[in-house]
Design an enzyme around this catalytic site. Structure first.
Site, short mmCIF file in Angstrom:
data_model
loop_
_atom_site.label_atom_id
_atom_site.label_comp_id
_atom_site.label_asym_id
_atom_site.label_seq_id
_atom_site.Cartn_x
_atom_site.Cartn_y
_atom_site.Cartn_z
N ARG A 152 0.81 -1.22 0.00
CA ARG A 152 0.00 0.00 0.00
C ARG A 152 0.84 1.27 0.00
NH1 ARG A 152 -2.73 -0.73 5.50
NH2 ARG A 152 -0.58 -1.36 5.87
N HIS A 206 18.68 32.14 9.34
CA HIS A 206 17.83 32.73 10.36
C HIS A 206 18.06 32.17 11.76
CE1 HIS A 206 14.80 33.04 6.79
NE2 HIS A 206 15.60 34.09 6.81
N LYS A 246 15.10 23.87 16.06
CA LYS A 246 14.25 23.47 14.94
C LYS A 246 14.47 21.99 14.61
CE LYS A 246 14.37 28.05 12.79
NZ LYS A 246 14.76 28.83 11.60
N HIS A 261 20.02 28.96 10.73
CA HIS A 261 19.48 27.91 9.87
C HIS A 261 19.07 28.48 8.52
CE1 HIS A 261 16.00 25.59 8.24
NE2 HIS A 261 16.92 24.65 8.33
N LYS A 301 13.79 40.77 2.83
CA LYS A 301 14.27 40.75 4.22
C LYS A 301 15.61 40.00 4.31
CE LYS A 301 11.33 39.79 7.61
NZ LYS A 301 10.50 39.03 8.58
N ASP A 302 15.71 38.86 3.63
CA ASP A 302 16.96 38.09 3.69
C ASP A 302 18.12 38.79 3.01
OD1 ASP A 302 15.64 36.18 5.14
OD2 ASP A 302 15.65 34.64 3.59
#
Length: 196
Positions: free
Chosen positions: A23, A62, A72, A119, A169-170
């Protein structure tokens, strides 16, 4: 769940097993009990998900500052990414160093990025979805980061195009030399990740 690296390293590459039949397959993608057994005592409070349309999309690098710093746990739900964790702990012998791992929907790999690390990731194909757990709630007043192409960190991004897709922003994030890091070295050396 399996681990694919030195269990004393703060950044960890995890490989939850998949149990398949005709499956398809089943996988336990997160278990607080198992994480505690392998030395990850982080409690996660929020799940985030991103979609990136273009191959070569860079998100990062970040972090969130204390008192809302975030660990994270990152995985790829569709497509594939190269994921990066950058050591931002003041006094660390590997300050400004990084580790990276390819995370794929097909393989189910996960990267655990603790507090004290920046990160970021780059998408390796179009239409990529990434999900990650975080250990504290989003706090815009605590947002921080380092520019993706910082010359000190010198990440060798796998860019097929001449320039990546980045947010405004980055593009405005500072260089590592201009960052006053809020994180302190905790004595845990950043070790290499074994390939998945």
């Amino acid at each position: 769940m399996g681990t694919l690296n030195d269990p004393t390293s703060p950044v960890r590459l995890l490989q939850p097993p998949r149990f398949g039949d005709d499956r398809g397959w089943f996988s336990e993608t997160y278990s607080e009990r198992h994480h505690a057994e392998i030395g990850i005592a982080t409690r996660f409070v929020q799940d985030n998900q991103s979609f990136s349309a273009a191959s070569g999309t860079v998100r990062g690098l970040h972090f969130q500052r204390p008192p809302h710093a975030q660990a994270k746990l990152v995985r790829c739900l569709r497509g594939s990414i190269m994921d990066y964790a950058v050591d931002l702990r003041c006094g660390s012998p590997t300050y400004g160093g990084y580790v990276s791992a390819k995370l794929t929907a097909g393989g189910g790999e996960q990267l655990y990025v603790p507090v004290g690390f920046g990160h970021g990731f780059i998408t390796l194909e179009p239409d990529v979805e990434v999900a990650y757990k975080v250990s504290d709630f989003y706090a815009p007043e605590c947002e921080g980061g380092v520019i993706w192409n910082d010359p000190t960190i010198a990440i060798d991004w796998p860019l097929e195009a001449l320039s990546p897709a980045l947010s405004q922003k980055d593009l405005l994030l500072p260089k590592l030399t201009d960052l006053t890091s809020p994180f302190m070295y905790d004595g845990h050396l950043l070790g290499p990740l074994l390939p998945a």
